[in-house]
Design a protein around this motif. Sequence first.
Motif, PDB file in Angstrom:
ATOM      1  N   ALA A  11       0.837  -1.208   0.000  1.00 11.79           N
ATOM      2  CA  ALA A  11       0.000   0.000   0.000  1.00 11.79           C
ATOM      3  C   ALA A  11       0.869   1.254   0.000  1.00 11.79           C
ATOM      4  O   ALA A  11       0.937   1.987  -0.979  1.00 11.79           O
ATOM      5  CB  ALA A  11      -0.949  -0.027   1.185  1.00 11.79           C
ATOM      6  N   VAL A  22      -5.617   2.771   4.715  1.00  5.83           N
ATOM      7  CA  VAL A  22      -5.187   1.636   3.897  1.00  5.83           C
ATOM      8  C   VAL A  22      -6.169   0.494   4.120  1.00  5.83           C
ATOM      9  O   VAL A  22      -6.429   0.112   5.269  1.00  5.83           O
ATOM     10  CB  VAL A  22      -3.764   1.186   4.276  1.00  5.83           C
ATOM     11  CG1 VAL A  22      -3.394  -0.095   3.545  1.00  5.83           C
ATOM     12  CG2 VAL A  22      -2.755   2.290   3.975  1.00  5.83           C
ATOM     13  N   THR A  70      -4.329  -5.327   1.848  1.00  3.27           N
ATOM     14  CA  THR A  70      -3.046  -5.613   1.191  1.00  3.27           C
ATOM     15  C   THR A  70      -2.919  -7.129   1.129  1.00  3.27           C
ATOM     16  O   THR A  70      -2.376  -7.757   2.042  1.00  3.27           O
ATOM     17  CB  THR A  70      -1.851  -4.994   1.933  1.00  3.27           C
ATOM     18  OG1 THR A  70      -1.845  -5.441   3.298  1.00  3.27           O
ATOM     19  CG2 THR A  70      -1.936  -3.483   1.922  1.00  3.27           C
TER      20      THR A  70
END
Length: 209
Positions: A68, A89, A92
């Motif tokens: 990210a 974020v 991921t």
Amino acid sequence: AQNGIQLSDGAAGKITSNTVTDDVYVNPSDCYPGNCYSATGILLYDSGGTSGSHVTISGNTVSNTQGAIVVVTDGAETADYNDVTSNKVTSTPAIVVTGFTYLLDGIDLCSDHNTATSNTVFYSSGAGVHLDSSCTDGGGSSGSSSSATSNTVNEACAGVLLGNSGGTASLTSSFNVVEVTASGDSCPVGNGGPSVKAAAKVKPQPKHR
């Protein structure tokens, strides 16, 4: 492997208020060991922050990217003095190849003199924030003089991985993680771990001029 936003080769500046999503690279099945790469939402690679002029990464939303927010020094140049603040974020995903799984951090700071403050990371296959000591910076391991403060992490292998270079963390709110903070560069066993980060770090791939 493509990157959403890249700052590299001695460049400095600010990366603020962007939305970056869906940077995903499909590795060949035989890339392990040592030749697997990740796409990255925001990549700082040998960037040009200084003690008097930090690089700022703030107010961004990065989702569904393998890496990210990633800061990397390759040893030839530094990528120090970055402030990663108030970013969001989400997701991921791990990189799965034949015989191996690479866990990826929401925010991976693989250089020195970095701060990660008031970020929110949701669903990271690796750690929420990693003060990463697996890069070579200034002749030694990276991760020194770096800190993670007041971040919120939900669903990750650890809230903050501290590396092995004296990074510090405080006031991290975490949910659904094995440990709020953990030393070293590998995830704690029990929630996605152990990772392969220390032994065979997946590499971001910068574009150079």
